[in-house]
Design a protein around this motif. Sequence first.
Motif, PDB file in Angstrom:
ATOM      1  N   CYS A  13     -25.359 110.991  31.238  1.00  0.00           N
ATOM      2  CA  CYS A  13     -23.342 112.028  30.936  1.00  0.00           C
ATOM      3  C   CYS A  13     -22.370 111.333  31.527  1.00  0.00           C
ATOM      4  CB  CYS A  13     -24.220 113.097  32.342  1.00  0.00           C
ATOM      5  SG  CYS A  13     -24.160 111.638  33.717  1.00  0.00           S
ATOM      6  N   GLY A  14     -21.608 112.411  31.708  1.00  0.00           N
ATOM      7  CA  GLY A  14     -20.505 111.657  31.393  1.00  0.00           C
ATOM      8  C   GLY A  14     -19.858 110.729  32.903  1.00  0.00           C
ATOM      9  N   SER A  15     -19.322 110.274  32.424  1.00  0.00           N
ATOM     10  CA  SER A  15     -18.484 108.991  33.817  1.00  0.00           C
ATOM     11  C   SER A  15     -17.014 109.750  34.541  1.00  0.00           C
ATOM     12  CB  SER A  15     -18.430 107.421  33.235  1.00  0.00           C
ATOM     13  OG  SER A  15     -17.537 106.894  32.616  1.00  0.00           O
ATOM     14  N   ASN A  16     -17.032 111.000  33.668  1.00  0.00           N
ATOM     15  CA  ASN A  16     -15.642 112.092  34.025  1.00  0.00           C
ATOM     16  C   ASN A  16     -16.472 113.298  34.946  1.00  0.00           C
ATOM     17  OD1 ASN A  16     -13.411 109.872  33.648  1.00  0.00           O
ATOM     18  ND2 ASN A  16     -14.250 110.723  31.622  1.00  0.00           N
ATOM     19  N   LEU A  73     -19.786  96.781  35.216  1.00  0.00           N
ATOM     20  CA  LEU A  73     -18.878  97.732  35.360  1.00  0.00           C
ATOM     21  C   LEU A  73     -19.827  98.266  36.569  1.00  0.00           C
ATOM     22  CD1 LEU A  73     -20.998 100.174  32.367  1.00  0.00           C
ATOM     23  CD2 LEU A  73     -17.778  99.325  32.744  1.00  0.00           C
ATOM     24  N   GLU A  77     -17.167 101.739  37.272  1.00  0.00           N
ATOM     25  CA  GLU A  77     -18.174 102.675  37.492  1.00  0.00           C
ATOM     26  C   GLU A  77     -17.649 103.144  38.731  1.00  0.00           C
ATOM     27  OE1 GLU A  77     -20.729 103.464  34.524  1.00  0.00           O
ATOM     28  OE2 GLU A  77     -18.919 103.809  32.696  1.00  0.00           O
ATOM     29  N   MET A  92     -25.257  96.072  28.611  1.00  0.00           N
ATOM     30  CA  MET A  92     -25.040  97.441  28.522  1.00  0.00           C
ATOM     31  C   MET A  92     -26.514  97.743  27.423  1.00  0.00           C
ATOM     32  SD  MET A  92     -22.734  99.563  29.095  1.00  0.00           S
ATOM     33  CE  MET A  92     -21.601  99.734  29.217  1.00  0.00           C
ATOM     34  N   ARG A  95     -29.132  98.112  30.284  1.00  0.00           N
ATOM     35  CA  ARG A  95     -29.727  98.912  30.713  1.00  0.00           C
ATOM     36  C   ARG A  95     -30.104 100.363  29.971  1.00  0.00           C
ATOM     37  NH1 ARG A  95     -24.214 102.280  31.634  1.00  0.00           N
ATOM     38  NH2 ARG A  95     -23.502 102.107  33.792  1.00  0.00           N
ATOM     39  N   LYS A  96     -29.229 100.303  28.610  1.00  0.00           N
ATOM     40  CA  LYS A  96     -30.245 101.283  27.596  1.00  0.00           C
ATOM     41  C   LYS A  96     -31.548 100.552  28.114  1.00  0.00           C
ATOM     42  CE  LYS A  96     -27.373 101.106  24.645  1.00  0.00           C
ATOM     43  NZ  LYS A  96     -26.519 100.861  23.672  1.00  0.00           N
ATOM     44  N   GLY A 111     -20.601 114.463  28.064  1.00  0.00           N
ATOM     45  CA  GLY A 111     -19.742 113.311  28.194  1.00  0.00           C
ATOM     46  C   GLY A 111     -19.365 112.885  26.934  1.00  0.00           C
ATOM     47  N   GLY A 112     -18.419 111.694  27.558  1.00  0.00           N
ATOM     48  CA  GLY A 112     -18.325 111.369  26.073  1.00  0.00           C
ATOM     49  C   GLY A 112     -18.429 110.890  25.521  1.00  0.00           C
ATOM     50  N   ILE A 113     -17.891 109.687  25.212  1.00  0.00           N
ATOM     51  CA  ILE A 113     -18.363 108.446  23.816  1.00  0.00           C
ATOM     52  C   ILE A 113     -19.558 107.881  23.794  1.00  0.00           C
ATOM     53  CG2 ILE A 113     -16.903 108.095  22.496  1.00  0.00           C
ATOM     54  CD1 ILE A 113     -16.422 105.965  23.003  1.00  0.00           C
ATOM     55  N   GLY A 114     -19.800 106.948  25.053  1.00  0.00           N
ATOM     56  CA  GLY A 114     -20.784 106.361  26.225  1.00  0.00           C
ATOM     57  C   GLY A 114     -22.057 107.319  26.024  1.00  0.00           C
ATOM     58  N   THR A 115     -22.201 108.616  26.684  1.00  0.00           N
ATOM     59  CA  THR A 115     -22.976 109.589  26.616  1.00  0.00           C
ATOM     60  C   THR A 115     -23.700 110.142  25.217  1.00  0.00           C
ATOM     61  OG1 THR A 115     -21.454 110.580  28.225  1.00  0.00           O
ATOM     62  CG2 THR A 115     -23.921 111.951  27.594  1.00  0.00           C
ATOM     63  N   GLU A 117     -23.261 107.977  22.958  1.00  0.00           N
ATOM     64  CA  GLU A 117     -24.200 106.325  22.353  1.00  0.00           C
ATOM     65  C   GLU A 117     -25.637 106.391  23.003  1.00  0.00           C
ATOM     66  OE1 GLU A 117     -24.387 102.506  21.908  1.00  0.00           O
ATOM     67  OE2 GLU A 117     -24.823 103.865  23.667  1.00  0.00           O
TER      68      GLU A 117
HETATM   69  P1  AMP Z   1     -18.805 108.145  28.779  1.00  0.00           P
HETATM   70  O1  AMP Z   1     -19.729 109.528  28.641  1.00  0.00           O
HETATM   71  O2  AMP Z   1     -17.896 107.522  27.900  1.00  0.00           O
HETATM   72  O3  AMP Z   1     -18.325 109.128  29.905  1.00  0.00           O
HETATM   73  O4  AMP Z   1     -20.106 107.511  29.297  1.00  0.00           O
HETATM   74  C1  AMP Z   1     -20.577 107.696  30.172  1.00  0.00           C
HETATM   75  C2  AMP Z   1     -22.042 106.836  30.335  1.00  0.00           C
HETATM   76  O5  AMP Z   1     -22.213 105.761  29.156  1.00  0.00           O
HETATM   77  C3  AMP Z   1     -20.843 105.595  31.447  1.00  0.00           C
HETATM   78  O6  AMP Z   1     -21.967 104.654  32.272  1.00  0.00           O
HETATM   79  C4  AMP Z   1     -20.586 104.506  30.798  1.00  0.00           C
HETATM   80  O7  AMP Z   1     -21.050 102.951  30.672  1.00  0.00           O
HETATM   81  C5  AMP Z   1     -22.242 104.522  29.572  1.00  0.00           C
HETATM   82  N1  AMP Z   1     -21.654 103.636  28.191  1.00  0.00           N
HETATM   83  C6  AMP Z   1     -20.855 104.038  27.486  1.00  0.00           C
HETATM   84  N2  AMP Z   1     -21.147 102.607  26.443  1.00  0.00           N
HETATM   85  C7  AMP Z   1     -22.321 102.480  26.517  1.00  0.00           C
HETATM   86  C8  AMP Z   1     -22.616 101.563  25.728  1.00  0.00           C
HETATM   87  N3  AMP Z   1     -22.329 100.770  24.634  1.00  0.00           N
HETATM   88  N4  AMP Z   1     -24.350 100.794  25.832  1.00  0.00           N
HETATM   89  C9  AMP Z   1     -24.332 101.908  26.982  1.00  0.00           C
HETATM   90  N5  AMP Z   1     -24.010 102.602  27.669  1.00  0.00           N
HETATM   91  C10 AMP Z   1     -22.594 103.120  27.366  1.00  0.00           C
END
Ligand code: AMP
Length: 198
Positions: A13-16, A73, A77, A92, A95-96, A111-115, A117
């Motif tokens: 989920c989003g970090s925002n 992070l 974060e 990362m 982590r995954k 969430g955003g691009i991290g979510t 991904e």
């Molecule tokens: P965001 O959706 O961009 O707010 O990010 C949500 C979460 O995804 C945050 O904990 C980020 O650190 C994580 N994140 C961002 N990029 C990656 C990545 N390449 N691999 C794994 N987690 C990521």
Amino acid sequence: MTLQTYRRIGIYCGSNDGVHAGHREAARALGALLASQGIAVVYGGGRIGLMGALADAALATGGEVIGVMPHALVQREVAHHGLTALHIVDSMHERKALMAELSDAFITLPGGIGTLEEFFETWTWAQLGVHTKPMGLLDTDGFWHPLRALLAHLDTAGFLRGAPQQWLVQAATPDALLAALHRFEAPVTRRWLRLGET
Ligand code: AMP
């Protein structure tokens, strides 16, 4: 039909917080629901954005919350220090991999691009037979409508031949989504790749 049981569910989920209060509310509701069913939350370990809302609600309901965060992070974060466990890893990728290993199923919230991904990588692993765990998508207020449209486009264009949608479980509320995950039946796929292999 045998209902699936889950010990731990990984949440992306989003970090925002996003601009709609409903998304934060849904993250809180999901955290509380998982805790009330005795399902541990596995997530990125932050205390900001929807990540923090989810973790706080699960903890407040007496649940177990396991965070996984790379060193780099921890400051950015704002690591949550009230968790049941916080695993600090080197990258990362680690982590995954650890989140996936610890989880019996996955749920993606707004969430955003991290979510995105994290969602796509884990979903790809299901398609490749690396794991056989369902991918839940919490479609709060139709948030994922554009994603569904994109997936329909990929399907029409003939790029989803392996039918990865079989792994996807979608619902608009945490209750409906968790109920659907309990009813999930894993499709039969060929297990031809394992994590770490290329
Ligand atoms: P965001 O959706 O961009 O707010 O990010 C949500 C979460 O995804 C945050 O904990 C980020 O650190 C994580 N994140 C961002 N990029 C990656 C990545 N390449 N691999 C794994 N987690 C990521």
